[in-house]
Design a protein around this motif. Structure first.
Motif, mmCIF file in Angstrom:
data_model
loop_
_atom_site.group_PDB
_atom_site.id
_atom_site.type_symbol
_atom_site.label_atom_id
_atom_site.label_comp_id
_atom_site.label_asym_id
_atom_site.label_seq_id
_atom_site.Cartn_x
_atom_site.Cartn_y
_atom_site.Cartn_z
ATOM 1 N N SER A 1 0.825 -1.202 0.000
ATOM 2 C CA SER A 1 0.000 0.000 0.000
ATOM 3 C C SER A 1 0.863 1.257 0.000
ATOM 4 N N CYS A 2 2.158 1.112 0.204
ATOM 5 C CA CYS A 2 3.122 2.195 -0.041
ATOM 6 C C CYS A 2 3.585 2.145 -1.501
ATOM 7 N N SER A 3 3.849 0.954 -1.977
ATOM 8 C CA SER A 3 4.400 0.780 -3.326
ATOM 9 C C SER A 3 3.442 1.278 -4.400
ATOM 10 N N SER A 4 2.162 0.972 -4.248
ATOM 11 C CA SER A 4 1.189 1.334 -5.279
ATOM 12 C C SER A 4 1.078 2.845 -5.480
ATOM 13 N N PRO A 5 0.914 3.654 -4.419
ATOM 14 C CA PRO A 5 0.871 5.102 -4.652
ATOM 15 C C PRO A 5 2.191 5.679 -5.136
ATOM 16 N N ILE A 6 3.309 5.055 -4.781
ATOM 17 C CA ILE A 6 4.598 5.522 -5.306
ATOM 18 C C ILE A 6 4.636 5.345 -6.814
ATOM 19 N N PHE A 7 4.238 4.156 -7.290
ATOM 20 C CA PHE A 7 4.226 3.935 -8.736
ATOM 21 C C PHE A 7 3.168 4.820 -9.397
ATOM 22 N N ALA A 8 2.017 4.986 -8.742
ATOM 23 C CA ALA A 8 0.961 5.838 -9.292
ATOM 24 C C ALA A 8 1.429 7.279 -9.437
ATOM 25 N N SER A 9 2.256 7.742 -8.503
ATOM 26 C CA SER A 9 2.754 9.118 -8.594
ATOM 27 C C SER A 9 3.653 9.294 -9.815
ATOM 28 N N VAL A 10 4.391 8.254 -10.162
ATOM 29 C CA VAL A 10 5.223 8.299 -11.369
ATOM 30 C C VAL A 10 4.341 8.428 -12.609
ATOM 31 N N ILE A 11 3.268 7.647 -12.648
ATOM 32 C CA ILE A 11 2.339 7.717 -13.777
ATOM 33 C C ILE A 11 1.668 9.081 -13.837
ATOM 34 N N ALA A 12 1.315 9.644 -12.682
ATOM 35 C CA ALA A 12 0.693 10.966 -12.644
ATOM 36 C C ALA A 12 1.634 12.030 -13.207
ATOM 37 N N LEU A 13 2.903 11.944 -12.876
ATOM 38 C CA LEU A 13 3.880 12.905 -13.392
ATOM 39 C C LEU A 13 4.048 12.759 -14.901
ATOM 40 N N ASN B 1 1.759 11.617 -16.976
ATOM 41 C CA ASN B 1 0.533 12.134 -17.581
ATOM 42 C C ASN B 1 0.514 13.656 -17.589
ATOM 43 N N ASP B 2 1.063 14.256 -16.539
ATOM 44 C CA ASP B 2 1.146 15.716 -16.485
ATOM 45 C C ASP B 2 2.024 16.245 -17.625
ATOM 46 N N GLU B 3 3.163 15.596 -17.821
ATOM 47 C CA GLU B 3 4.051 16.004 -18.909
ATOM 48 C C GLU B 3 3.415 15.748 -20.275
ATOM 49 N N LEU B 4 2.704 14.642 -20.397
ATOM 50 C CA LEU B 4 2.025 14.346 -21.662
ATOM 51 C C LEU B 4 0.963 15.403 -21.967
ATOM 52 N N ALA B 5 0.218 15.823 -20.934
ATOM 53 C CA ALA B 5 -0.802 16.848 -21.122
ATOM 54 C C ALA B 5 -0.174 18.166 -21.558
ATOM 55 N N GLU B 6 0.957 18.507 -20.940
ATOM 56 C CA GLU B 6 1.664 19.736 -21.313
ATOM 57 C C GLU B 6 2.112 19.701 -22.768
ATOM 58 N N ALA B 7 2.422 18.496 -23.243
ATOM 59 C CA ALA B 7 2.881 18.334 -24.626
ATOM 60 C C ALA B 7 1.730 18.131 -25.605
ATOM 61 N N ARG C 1 9.982 8.324 -19.501
ATOM 62 C CA ARG C 1 9.686 9.526 -20.296
ATOM 63 C C ARG C 1 9.920 9.245 -21.783
ATOM 64 N N THR C 2 11.053 8.641 -22.067
ATOM 65 C CA THR C 2 11.377 8.325 -23.447
ATOM 66 C C THR C 2 10.403 7.312 -24.017
#
Length: 206
Positions: A123-135, A137-143, A200-201
């Motif tokens: 339950s720590c690991s899942s939100p950590i990985f989710a935060s990576v996906i959120a970041l 997605n944020d960069e994808l939206a900016e692009a 990212r790549t």
């Protein structure tokens, strides 16, 4: 499945009982957790330490309800071939395999009421990985690009090389040593832990 098609990524903790399920318990056959066996979400296991090794609490295995989806057929077949007869009869060799990925799950610092402490579990690991996906997605939206949505087809293809493979440790339970982590996908750490620069790549960000 519908949420994934709409661009939402769903991640879930694989559980904290090794092959005994969500929590360690007495068992003769391995207990797959729910909803990690669902093929339309991304299940996240736990690692520990640097260099990373599988956290022993990391639940993983094979669903007794859902069949193995095509996106993971090749890597799971390879693992089962390598595993041979180990734990034979204790799990469903044709079921949806989990976890898909993993992240740090021990000695994770949190702040409660202004005080720091450490906790552990998937339950720590899942939100950590989710935060990576959120970041990402944020960069994808900016692009001006679409969000990642349902992650697994990407993770089991282009995304696999953007993950840190974890090859040591296991998830004991049911009076066994559970499954061993090995090169490639395994039912303890999945495909591995995130490497943000490589991800990212892999998602098309320069």
């Amino acid at each position: 499945m519908q949420l994934g098609a709409l661009g939402t990524s769903i991640l879930f903790a694989s559980g904290d009982g090794g092959v005994s399920g969500s929590q360690s318990q007495s068992c003769r056959t391995f207990i797959p957790t729910f909803p990690s066996g669902c093929p339309f979400l991304t299940s996240v296991g736990a690692t520990t330490g640097i260099t990373e090794t599988a956290a022993s609490v990391s639940s993983g295995g094979f669903s007794n309800i859902f069949a193995r989806p095509s996106y993971q057929s090749s890597v799971v077949s390879t693992y089962l071939t390598t595993l041979g007869t180990m734990n034979s009869g204790k799990f469903n060799t044709s079921g949806r395999a989990f976890p898909d990925v993993s992240a740090q799950g021990e000695n994770v610092e949190i702040i409660v009421g202004g005080s720091a402490g450490t906790v552990a579990g998937t339950s720590c690991s899942s939100p950590i990985f989710a935060s990576v996906i959120a970041l990402l997605n944020d960069e994808l939206a900016e692009a001006g690009k679409s969000p990642l949505g349902f992650l697994n087809p990407f993770l089991y293809s282009t995304g696999a090389s953007a993950l840190n493979d974890v090859t040591t440790g296991s998830n004991p339970g049911c009076s066994t040593n559970g499954f061993p982590a090995r090169a490639g996908w395994d039912p303890v750490t999945g495909l591995g832990t995130p490497n943000y620069a490589k991800l990212r790549t892999a998602v098309g960000l320069s």
